[in-house]
Design a protein around this motif. Structure first.
Motif, PDB file in Angstrom:
ATOM      1  N   SER A   1       7.187  12.848   2.469  1.00 10.11           N
ATOM      2  CA  SER A   1       6.522  13.837   1.602  1.00 10.11           C
ATOM      3  C   SER A   1       7.553  14.591   0.769  1.00 10.11           C
ATOM      4  O   SER A   1       7.286  14.955  -0.388  1.00 10.11           O
TER       5      SER A   1
ATOM      6  N   GLN B   1      -1.941  14.559   0.646  1.00  7.06           N
ATOM      7  CA  GLN B   1      -2.515  14.196   1.953  1.00  7.06           C
ATOM      8  C   GLN B   1      -3.736  15.070   2.236  1.00  7.06           C
ATOM      9  O   GLN B   1      -4.781  14.589   2.627  1.00  7.06           O
TER      10      GLN B   1
ATOM     11  N   ASP C   1       0.127  10.407  -0.907  1.00 10.14           N
ATOM     12  CA  ASP C   1       0.744  10.803   0.360  1.00 10.14           C
ATOM     13  C   ASP C   1      -0.203  10.478   1.516  1.00 10.14           C
ATOM     14  O   ASP C   1      -1.264  11.098   1.636  1.00 10.14           O
TER      15      ASP C   1
HETATM   16 MG    MG Z   1       4.348  13.524   5.010  1.00 11.35          MG
END
Ligand code: MG
Ligand code: ADP
Length: 220
Positions: free
Chosen positions: A41, A86, A161
């Motif tokens: 990330s 995410q 992500d």
């Molecule tokens: Mg991550």
């Protein structure tokens, strides 16, 4: 395209991450693979210009990201980088259509409602979805809305992500095929950060940048 050289990043009071060099042609696919906490990330945030490297360079679609001053970096990101986070970050205060309209405000562009309708259609979502709130969507629909938001301004680079983290096998295959379809349509470079082995299996042609559990600067 994306190129990195000797890229390093240090969180305040954290370890220094050393990130391997990559060179991905425009339209190519890159997988960031490795366990949780290994820096995937962080790499995406560096590519999007949300973080500034400690050292080294990252060039995205011809632009050396860290060379841009902060305000120019925000405008550049809004215009050229599609980000599928995410956690989807859809605003419950807004309808789906207005969540998508935010992409235009961020880029300083007039809102293009027909383009919003066609982005939703491209992802197999009905026009009626545009007037709903995010909480009135299924998980799969919400991810497609976030995907529509990421591709709305036809970015050169598309960053996702952990897009399959909580999906069963069928939904995982569907999400990956939508990501690839969007990237191909836009001729965008696609980067997927994932610890999910199914993603590498589904994308055997992708370049891979491997991440290992964080190692402190100077350690063996
Ligand atoms: Mg991550
Ligand atoms: P991944 O996405 O591979 O799970 P991350 O890029 O989120 O990994 O994190 C890489 C490392 O940086 C981890 O050791 C994590 O604990 C650390 N880290 C992430 N965010 C911060 C932060 N805001 N401050 C300090 N350390 C952080």
């Amino acid at each position: 395209m994306i190129e990195t050289r000797d890229l390093r990043y240090a969180y305040p009071r954290g370890d220094t991450l050393r990130l391997g060099d990559v060179s991905v042609a425009q339209g190519g696919t890159l997988l960031l693979r490795g366990p949780s906490g290994s820096g995937k990330s962080t790499w995406l945030a560096l590519a999007a210009g949300l973080l500034t490297p400690l050292a080294g360079e990252i060039v995205v679609a011809g632009q050396s990201v860290a060379a841009l001053p902060a305000a120019a970096r925000d405008a550049w990101r809004a215009r050229h980088v599609g980000f599928l986070p995410q956690k989807l970050h859809l605003s419950e205060a807004l309808t789906v259509g207005d969540n998508l309209a935010l992409a235009y405000f961020a880029a300083g562009l007039p809102v293009d409602r027909p383009a919003i309708a066609s982005a939703l259609a491209m992802l197999g979502l009905s026009e009626a979805i545009a007037s709903r709130r995010p909480s009135q969507l299924s998980g799969g629909q919400a991810q497609r809305v976030a995907l529509a938001r990421a591709v709305l301004l036809r970015p050169r680079v598309f960053l996702a992500d952990e897009p399959t983290a909580s999906l069963d096998d069928g939904a995982c295959a569907m999400a990956l095929s939508l990501l690839q379809q969007c990237a191909t349509t836009l001729q965008a470079t696609l980067v997927i950060a994932t610890h999910d082995a199914r993603v590498a299996q589904a994308l055997p042609q992708a370049q891979v940048l491997g991440f290992r559990a964080a190692v402190a600067e100077g350690a063996a």
